[in-house]
Design a protein around this motif. Sequence first.
Motif, PDB file in Angstrom:
ATOM      1  N   SER A  94      75.829 -22.816  20.709  1.00 46.52           N
ATOM      2  CA  SER A  94      76.378 -23.293  19.435  1.00 46.52           C
ATOM      3  C   SER A  94      77.803 -23.768  19.658  1.00 46.52           C
ATOM      4  O   SER A  94      78.394 -23.523  20.712  1.00 46.52           O
ATOM      5  N   SER A  95      78.363 -24.424  18.673  1.00 46.84           N
ATOM      6  CA  SER A  95      79.749 -24.887  18.804  1.00 46.84           C
ATOM      7  C   SER A  95      80.701 -23.706  18.966  1.00 46.84           C
ATOM      8  O   SER A  95      81.675 -23.785  19.706  1.00 46.84           O
ATOM      9  N   LYS A 102      83.160 -22.936  22.235  1.00 46.11           N
ATOM     10  CA  LYS A 102      84.591 -22.596  22.160  1.00 46.11           C
ATOM     11  C   LYS A 102      84.894 -21.338  22.967  1.00 46.11           C
ATOM     12  O   LYS A 102      85.912 -21.265  23.664  1.00 46.11           O
ATOM     13  N   ILE A 103      84.018 -20.360  22.876  1.00 45.65           N
ATOM     14  CA  ILE A 103      84.210 -19.121  23.622  1.00 45.65           C
ATOM     15  C   ILE A 103      84.119 -19.389  25.123  1.00 45.65           C
ATOM     16  O   ILE A 103      84.914 -18.859  25.910  1.00 45.65           O
ATOM     17  N   LEU A 104      83.187 -20.233  25.527  1.00 47.72           N
ATOM     18  CA  LEU A 104      83.072 -20.604  26.935  1.00 47.72           C
ATOM     19  C   LEU A 104      84.336 -21.309  27.413  1.00 47.72           C
ATOM     20  O   LEU A 104      84.860 -21.006  28.485  1.00 47.72           O
ATOM     21  N   ARG A 158      89.152 -21.069  30.655  1.00 50.94           N
ATOM     22  CA  ARG A 158      90.622 -21.156  30.760  1.00 50.94           C
ATOM     23  C   ARG A 158      91.196 -19.895  31.381  1.00 50.94           C
ATOM     24  O   ARG A 158      92.129 -19.951  32.177  1.00 50.94           O
ATOM     25  N   LYS A 159      90.643 -18.746  31.016  1.00 59.77           N
ATOM     26  CA  LYS A 159      91.088 -17.481  31.619  1.00 59.77           C
ATOM     27  C   LYS A 159      90.788 -17.470  33.114  1.00 59.77           C
ATOM     28  O   LYS A 159      91.608 -17.005  33.904  1.00 59.77           O
ATOM     29  N   MET A 170      76.311 -13.883  19.648  1.00 59.27           N
ATOM     30  CA  MET A 170      76.746 -14.602  20.834  1.00 59.27           C
ATOM     31  C   MET A 170      75.753 -14.312  21.970  1.00 59.27           C
ATOM     32  O   MET A 170      75.233 -13.204  22.093  1.00 59.27           O
ATOM     33  N   ASN A 171      75.534 -15.293  22.803  1.00 55.55           N
ATOM     34  CA  ASN A 171      74.679 -15.152  23.968  1.00 55.55           C
ATOM     35  C   ASN A 171      75.187 -13.994  24.835  1.00 55.55           C
ATOM     36  O   ASN A 171      76.385 -13.877  25.107  1.00 55.55           O
ATOM     37  N   LYS A 172      74.262 -13.136  25.282  1.00 56.15           N
ATOM     38  CA  LYS A 172      74.631 -11.938  26.045  1.00 56.15           C
ATOM     39  C   LYS A 172      75.338 -12.281  27.359  1.00 56.15           C
ATOM     40  O   LYS A 172      76.319 -11.631  27.738  1.00 56.15           O
ATOM     41  N   THR A 173      74.857 -13.293  28.069  1.00 56.91           N
ATOM     42  CA  THR A 173      75.463 -13.685  29.343  1.00 56.91           C
ATOM     43  C   THR A 173      76.873 -14.216  29.110  1.00 56.91           C
ATOM     44  O   THR A 173      77.802 -13.879  29.859  1.00 56.91           O
TER      45      THR A 173
END
Length: 104
Positions: free
Chosen positions: A40-41, A45-47, A52-53, A1-4
């Motif tokens: 990535s997809s 989704k994580i973003l 949402r949080k 996953m991207n660090k940022t």
Amino acid sequence: MNKTLKNYHFSLDYPDVSGAELLEVLAIRDQIATLESAFSSEEQKILFEADRKLIANAVVFCQEISHFVNLYEHRKKNNISPQKWWWYLDVLVNVHEHLIPVAA
């Protein structure tokens, strides 16, 4: 996953930090905006989950951030466009309060 992205996602698990730290979270979201087209997809989704949080905790975040800056004035001074919606948490809170009134 991207660090940022990982840092942003992790930071939102702790909504009870100081307003100064929350301003850093919004600055991290600025960085993500420049990177997200390459995500990535799974990262998208994580973003989405992290955003949402952020929205779910908008009231708390606005209260804490207001101890350090006025978001409206900050946006005006820095010419922040609505595309950077995370800098408009105060507006989101206001809209939410008008659309979903608190039960009496």
